[in-house]
Design an enzyme around this catalytic site. Structure first.
Site, short mmCIF file in Angstrom:
data_model
loop_
_atom_site.label_atom_id
_atom_site.label_comp_id
_atom_site.label_asym_id
_atom_site.label_seq_id
_atom_site.Cartn_x
_atom_site.Cartn_y
_atom_site.Cartn_z
N ILE A 164 22.84 -31.22 -37.73
CA ILE A 164 21.95 -32.35 -37.97
C ILE A 164 20.82 -32.35 -36.93
O ILE A 164 19.66 -32.63 -37.27
CB ILE A 164 22.72 -33.68 -37.96
CG1 ILE A 164 23.89 -33.61 -38.95
CG2 ILE A 164 21.80 -34.83 -38.33
CD1 ILE A 164 23.48 -33.21 -40.36
N TYR A 165 21.13 -32.01 -35.70
CA TYR A 165 20.07 -31.87 -34.70
C TYR A 165 19.08 -30.79 -35.13
O TYR A 165 17.87 -30.97 -35.08
CB TYR A 165 20.66 -31.53 -33.33
CG TYR A 165 19.63 -31.39 -32.24
CD1 TYR A 165 19.08 -32.52 -31.64
CD2 TYR A 165 19.20 -30.14 -31.81
CE1 TYR A 165 18.12 -32.40 -30.63
CE2 TYR A 165 18.25 -30.01 -30.81
CZ TYR A 165 17.72 -31.15 -30.24
OH TYR A 165 16.76 -31.02 -29.24
N SER A 166 19.60 -29.64 -35.56
CA SER A 166 18.75 -28.56 -36.03
C SER A 166 17.90 -29.00 -37.22
O SER A 166 16.70 -28.72 -37.30
CB SER A 166 19.60 -27.35 -36.40
OG SER A 166 18.82 -26.26 -36.83
N SER A 176 16.91 -32.01 -37.84
CA SER A 176 15.88 -32.94 -37.37
C SER A 176 14.69 -32.20 -36.77
O SER A 176 13.53 -32.58 -36.99
CB SER A 176 16.47 -33.92 -36.35
OG SER A 176 16.69 -33.34 -35.08
#
Length: 244
Positions: free
Chosen positions: A152-154, A156
């Site tokens: 999810i960080y990636s 974003s």
């Protein structure tokens, strides 16, 4: 010829620690005026007291649209303009998606993507009216790939890269530059580094991490290019980072 940054008016989100704090210190030394925005007001007030430059401290939660609007409005009231938006606030959550707290993962997207969009949307009309401005988003090397241990960080940061590239094209010719600063591993509190000795060991000794100050120096380079030069993406990695 490089642009002088003296008397430029900046907004720095996520200014209470890490890269945001380093940006504030470095740009204050360059003669900038600035709004420091984050939730940790006490930390920012202490920082503002050390800077020796004009600094407005605003408590702002990037999940609250009204806080973002207030941040921009108060900056314009205080300084009369906004020359630079450093959309730096962000959070990090790694791990298996199926095991994650979906509410926290959704909050990550709100801060890392939606808040950046809202910050930019709030300052662009003012920059268009004055015919100039810089928007620099703190992205990540994660925005240039699909990293499975931080899905999810990636996601974003991939979204942020697309946002920067497309909005830059929409604003071409307006005098507004839209840019991303994309670090690799950084030894700062976001990644669990709090002690100066640990930061020095991994950044200068083991060379596996950057420092927040490395990122702030890169920002100065981007902002000080001549007005006709846009550094669309600046990717900065520690010398020994090998996991991407």
């Amino acid at each position: 010829m490089n642009q002088s940054l003296a008397d430029k008016v900046l907004i720095i989100t996520g200014a209470s620690s890490g890269i945001g704090e380093a940006m504030a210190r470095t740009l204050a030394a360059a003669g900038c005026k600035m709004t420091l925005a984050a939730r940790s007001v006490d930390k920012m007030q202490a920082l503002a007291g050390e800077l020796g430059s004009d600094a407005l401290v605003i408590g702002a939660d990037m999940t609250r649209p009204a806080d973002i609007e207030n941040m921009v409005a108060r900056t314009i009231d205080a300084f009369g303009r906004v020359d630079v938006l450093c959309a730096n606030a962000g959070i990090y959550i790694p791990g298996e998606f199926a095991d994650g707290d979906i509410d926290e993962l959704s909050r990550l997207l709100t801060i890392n993507v939606e808040a950046v969009m809202r910050c930019a949307h709030a300052v662009i009309p003012h920059m268009q009216a004055q015919g100039s401005g810089d928007i620099v988003v703190t992205s990540s090397i994660s925005g240039f790939g699909d990293i499975h241990w931080e899905p999810i960080y990636s996601a974003s940061k991939n979204a942020i890269q697309t946002f920067v590239h497309t909005v830059r094209r929409q604003l071409a010719g307006s005098g507004i530059r839209v840019m991303s600063l994309a670090p690799g591993q950084v030894a700062n509190p976001l990644w669990g580094f709090y002690e100066a000795a640990d930061i020095d060991r991994v950044s200068r000794g083991e060379r596996t991490h950057l420092t927040s100050e490395d990122c702030a120096d890169a920002l100065v380079f981007m902002l000080s290019r001549p007005a006709h030069v846009t550094i669309r993406d600046l990717v900065i990695l520690p010398q020994n980072q090998v996991n991407i």
